[in-house]
Design a protein around this motif. Sequence first.
Motif, mmCIF file in Angstrom:
data_model
loop_
_atom_site.group_PDB
_atom_site.id
_atom_site.type_symbol
_atom_site.label_atom_id
_atom_site.label_comp_id
_atom_site.label_asym_id
_atom_site.label_seq_id
_atom_site.Cartn_x
_atom_site.Cartn_y
_atom_site.Cartn_z
ATOM 1 N N ALA A 185 -0.718 1.769 5.827
ATOM 2 C CA ALA A 185 0.106 2.548 4.893
ATOM 3 C C ALA A 185 1.217 3.290 5.645
ATOM 4 C CB ALA A 185 -0.764 3.535 4.118
ATOM 5 N N ALA A 186 0.857 3.913 6.777
ATOM 6 C CA ALA A 186 1.853 4.639 7.569
ATOM 7 C C ALA A 186 2.913 3.692 8.120
ATOM 8 C CB ALA A 186 1.172 5.398 8.703
ATOM 9 N N MET A 187 2.498 2.515 8.574
ATOM 10 C CA MET A 187 3.449 1.530 9.104
ATOM 11 C C MET A 187 4.351 1.001 7.997
ATOM 12 S SD MET A 187 0.930 -0.541 11.731
ATOM 13 C CE MET A 187 2.210 -1.435 12.630
ATOM 14 N N SER A 188 3.786 0.829 6.818
ATOM 15 C CA SER A 188 4.586 0.350 5.684
ATOM 16 C C SER A 188 5.630 1.378 5.294
ATOM 17 C CB SER A 188 3.675 0.037 4.494
ATOM 18 O OG SER A 188 2.750 -0.991 4.804
ATOM 19 N N GLU A 189 5.212 2.646 5.260
ATOM 20 C CA GLU A 189 6.142 3.702 4.860
ATOM 21 C C GLU A 189 7.309 3.820 5.836
ATOM 22 O OE1 GLU A 189 6.115 8.404 3.450
ATOM 23 O OE2 GLU A 189 4.320 7.526 4.380
ATOM 24 N N SER A 190 7.013 3.671 7.136
ATOM 25 C CA SER A 190 8.061 3.796 8.147
ATOM 26 C C SER A 190 8.795 2.483 8.408
ATOM 27 C CB SER A 190 7.468 4.314 9.460
ATOM 28 O OG SER A 190 6.545 3.370 10.008
ATOM 29 N N ARG A 191 8.397 1.438 7.676
ATOM 30 C CA ARG A 191 8.973 0.098 7.826
ATOM 31 C C ARG A 191 8.879 -0.397 9.275
ATOM 32 N NH1 ARG A 191 14.295 0.272 3.779
ATOM 33 N NH2 ARG A 191 13.115 0.958 1.930
ATOM 34 N N ASN A 192 7.719 -0.176 9.852
ATOM 35 C CA ASN A 192 7.452 -0.612 11.217
ATOM 36 C C ASN A 192 7.487 -2.146 11.266
ATOM 37 O OD1 ASN A 192 6.114 -1.314 13.703
ATOM 38 N ND2 ASN A 192 5.230 0.732 13.749
ATOM 39 N N PRO A 193 8.279 -2.746 12.151
ATOM 40 C CA PRO A 193 8.361 -4.214 12.206
ATOM 41 C C PRO A 193 7.021 -4.896 12.498
ATOM 42 C CG PRO A 193 10.130 -3.206 13.476
ATOM 43 C CD PRO A 193 9.191 -2.104 13.100
ATOM 44 N N ALA A 194 6.079 -4.139 13.097
ATOM 45 C CA ALA A 194 4.776 -4.725 13.441
ATOM 46 C C ALA A 194 3.754 -4.574 12.325
ATOM 47 C CB ALA A 194 4.245 -4.090 14.726
ATOM 48 N N ARG A 330 -0.116 7.213 1.982
ATOM 49 C CA ARG A 330 0.178 6.692 0.642
ATOM 50 C C ARG A 330 -0.035 5.182 0.600
ATOM 51 N NH1 ARG A 330 5.955 8.741 -1.019
ATOM 52 N NH2 ARG A 330 5.180 8.021 -3.061
ATOM 53 N N PRO A 331 -1.251 4.735 0.298
ATOM 54 C CA PRO A 331 -1.533 3.294 0.241
ATOM 55 C C PRO A 331 -0.677 2.553 -0.782
ATOM 56 C CG PRO A 331 -3.571 4.558 0.249
ATOM 57 C CD PRO A 331 -2.452 5.530 0.043
ATOM 58 N N GLU A 332 -0.169 3.268 -1.783
ATOM 59 C CA GLU A 332 0.648 2.613 -2.814
ATOM 60 C C GLU A 332 1.978 2.107 -2.249
ATOM 61 O OE1 GLU A 332 1.616 7.064 -3.168
ATOM 62 O OE2 GLU A 332 -0.125 5.788 -2.744
ATOM 63 N N LEU A 333 2.321 2.548 -1.028
ATOM 64 C CA LEU A 333 3.556 2.089 -0.403
ATOM 65 C C LEU A 333 3.374 0.779 0.364
ATOM 66 C CD1 LEU A 333 5.110 5.453 0.873
ATOM 67 C CD2 LEU A 333 5.542 4.210 -1.258
ATOM 68 N N ILE A 334 2.155 0.285 0.412
ATOM 69 C CA ILE A 334 1.911 -1.030 1.006
ATOM 70 C C ILE A 334 2.363 -2.082 -0.003
ATOM 71 C CG2 ILE A 334 0.163 -2.625 1.911
ATOM 72 C CD1 ILE A 334 -1.540 -0.179 2.628
ATOM 73 N N ARG A 335 3.422 -2.813 0.319
ATOM 74 C CA ARG A 335 3.995 -3.749 -0.658
ATOM 75 C C ARG A 335 4.128 -5.173 -0.132
ATOM 76 N NH1 ARG A 335 7.335 0.978 -1.811
ATOM 77 N NH2 ARG A 335 6.779 1.796 -3.882
ATOM 78 N N HIS A 336 3.945 -5.361 1.163
ATOM 79 C CA HIS A 336 4.166 -6.690 1.728
ATOM 80 C C HIS A 336 2.982 -7.193 2.552
ATOM 81 C CE1 HIS A 336 8.311 -6.250 0.430
ATOM 82 N NE2 HIS A 336 8.365 -5.089 1.055
ATOM 83 N N THR A 337 1.877 -6.475 2.537
ATOM 84 C CA THR A 337 0.687 -6.853 3.295
ATOM 85 C C THR A 337 -0.390 -7.341 2.348
ATOM 86 O OG1 THR A 337 1.166 -5.208 5.029
ATOM 87 C CG2 THR A 337 -1.084 -6.054 4.906
ATOM 88 N N ARG A 338 -0.730 -8.606 2.428
ATOM 89 C CA ARG A 338 -1.804 -9.139 1.572
ATOM 90 C C ARG A 338 -3.125 -8.448 1.905
ATOM 91 N NH1 ARG A 338 -1.652 -13.647 -1.553
ATOM 92 N NH2 ARG A 338 0.411 -14.604 -1.762
ATOM 93 N N LEU A 339 -3.935 -8.244 0.868
ATOM 94 C CA LEU A 339 -5.182 -7.493 1.029
ATOM 95 C C LEU A 339 -6.372 -8.300 0.539
ATOM 96 C CD1 LEU A 339 -6.844 -4.919 1.547
ATOM 97 C CD2 LEU A 339 -6.151 -4.111 -0.726
ATOM 98 N N LEU A 340 -7.382 -8.394 1.409
ATOM 99 C CA LEU A 340 -8.666 -8.992 1.042
ATOM 100 C C LEU A 340 -9.759 -7.986 1.366
ATOM 101 C CD1 LEU A 340 -10.575 -11.384 0.256
ATOM 102 C CD2 LEU A 340 -10.507 -12.049 2.680
ATOM 103 N N LEU A 359 -8.385 -1.878 -3.462
ATOM 104 C CA LEU A 359 -7.486 -2.667 -4.313
ATOM 105 C C LEU A 359 -6.705 -1.770 -5.276
ATOM 106 C CD1 LEU A 359 -9.865 -5.639 -5.219
ATOM 107 C CD2 LEU A 359 -8.190 -5.540 -3.368
ATOM 108 N N ASP A 360 -7.392 -0.811 -5.872
ATOM 109 C CA ASP A 360 -6.713 0.106 -6.792
ATOM 110 C C ASP A 360 -5.787 1.064 -6.046
ATOM 111 O OD1 ASP A 360 -7.908 -1.001 -9.020
ATOM 112 O OD2 ASP A 360 -9.611 0.384 -8.982
ATOM 113 N N LEU A 361 -6.188 1.478 -4.850
ATOM 114 C CA LEU A 361 -5.356 2.397 -4.081
ATOM 115 C C LEU A 361 -4.038 1.735 -3.677
ATOM 116 C CD1 LEU A 361 -8.028 4.073 -1.763
ATOM 117 C CD2 LEU A 361 -7.009 4.998 -3.853
ATOM 118 N N CYS A 362 -4.084 0.439 -3.407
ATOM 119 C CA CYS A 362 -2.872 -0.292 -3.032
ATOM 120 C C CYS A 362 -2.168 -0.789 -4.297
ATOM 121 C CB CYS A 362 -3.214 -1.452 -2.095
ATOM 122 S SG CYS A 362 -3.912 -0.924 -0.523
ATOM 123 N N SER A 363 -1.769 0.150 -5.123
ATOM 124 C CA SER A 363 -1.204 -0.191 -6.438
ATOM 125 C C SER A 363 0.185 -0.816 -6.333
ATOM 126 C CB SER A 363 -1.139 1.064 -7.314
ATOM 127 O OG SER A 363 -0.386 2.084 -6.661
ATOM 128 N N GLY A 364 0.819 -0.694 -5.177
ATOM 129 C CA GLY A 364 2.130 -1.296 -5.008
ATOM 130 C C GLY A 364 2.102 -2.782 -4.743
#
Length: 405
Positions: A185-194, A330-340, A359-364
């Motif tokens: 979530a933190a990496m997604s929010e900061s748009r970390n390339p990794a 903020r898990p809802e900011l995860i938008r490009h990482t597939r989740l299983l 799954l519900d927390l990653c609402s994005g």
Amino acid sequence: MMYQIYQAQQDLMTPIRLFARGTGAVLRQFDTGRPETFALRQLTAALELLGSTGITHTRPPFGFTSVEIGNRDVAVEEVPLHSTPFGTLLHFRKDIDLPQPKVLVVAPMSGHFATLLRGTVQVLLPENDVYITDWTNARDVPLSAGRFGMDEFIDHVIRFQEEIGQGGHVLAVCQPAVPVLAAVAAMSESRNPATPRSMTLMAGPIDTRISPTKVNELAQGNTIEWFEKNLVDTVPWRFQGGGRKVYPGALQLTAFMSMNMNRHVRAHLEQYRNLVGGDSELADAHRRFYDEYLAVMDLPAEFYLETVRTVFQEHHMPLGKFHYRGRLVRPELIRHTRLLTVEGERDDICAIGQTAAALDLCSGLPAGMKRNHLQTGAGHYGVFSGRRWANEVYPLVRDTIEAAS
């Protein structure tokens, strides 16, 4: 004080166990397998059981030297890529030119070494470029290395993912599901390339309010002050980490074993019968399991207490109160990482629904980018080791990685 008592007991029993193993090995040479040496075989079996019951604090080897890919054996080399006093990013480097998905396996810091996931790694190795968080036994980390709490755990996950580089994937087993979710979530929010392209959370305590287990009830039934007073102790000064506050791995092991004591007693009685009956294959399997299971590591007290408080008592992640380095996660900011998410039908440590809560927390994430799998017939360890992991769970992990690559 309890750590000193435990260590004194270990020091007292070590020569007895060494004597039992050595004597058993000598007497075994006189066992002809005929009826007249049956009593001798019983004695050597009992001596082996006595000699193998001790707890150790040394990490067992992963033991991977090669892996079969296609129709050939490929050499595997363990390469440390990045190290801190508290852990190492270990790469299982293979001698091939074929590009494979880069997968970071985040091992739990919960009383056992990362080698507990040997079976997890073994299944991943042929088709993936595998890395693992090889955590250090806290009693071997000097006080000068500083503290290690939840923030530092998340720091390590992010740094290790950055070391792997862009296009990686992450797989968290059990306890690290929460800090891994926070890291992504933190990496997604900061748009970390990794930022990893896929995230697999296996039998992890995202929301322990759901179908509480004995582990959850223990956390809810006591204050954090009780945990600090009764389960945290100081490493004796004879060790490199002398003076460091830890949750001793021996206590964690005792707690796990007490939950299924009858199963462990039956396993040792069965091992006695295997040794007397000459079933070397089953006897070797028992040895391999308990050599790993009885190898324990201490946890930094900060990380243990923060995990108990934020994950098991106050439920920060599902309630939207989890913070990393002072900022709300903020898990809802995860938008490009597939989740299983993966759960075990018979898991008595992390109940059904606790991991799927992610799954519900990653609402994005769109519905097509996230899914839950309930593995029938599997207990906690069966989710990430054994035939169900290899034949039923891993194919779903592979599909998730392929869809995200």
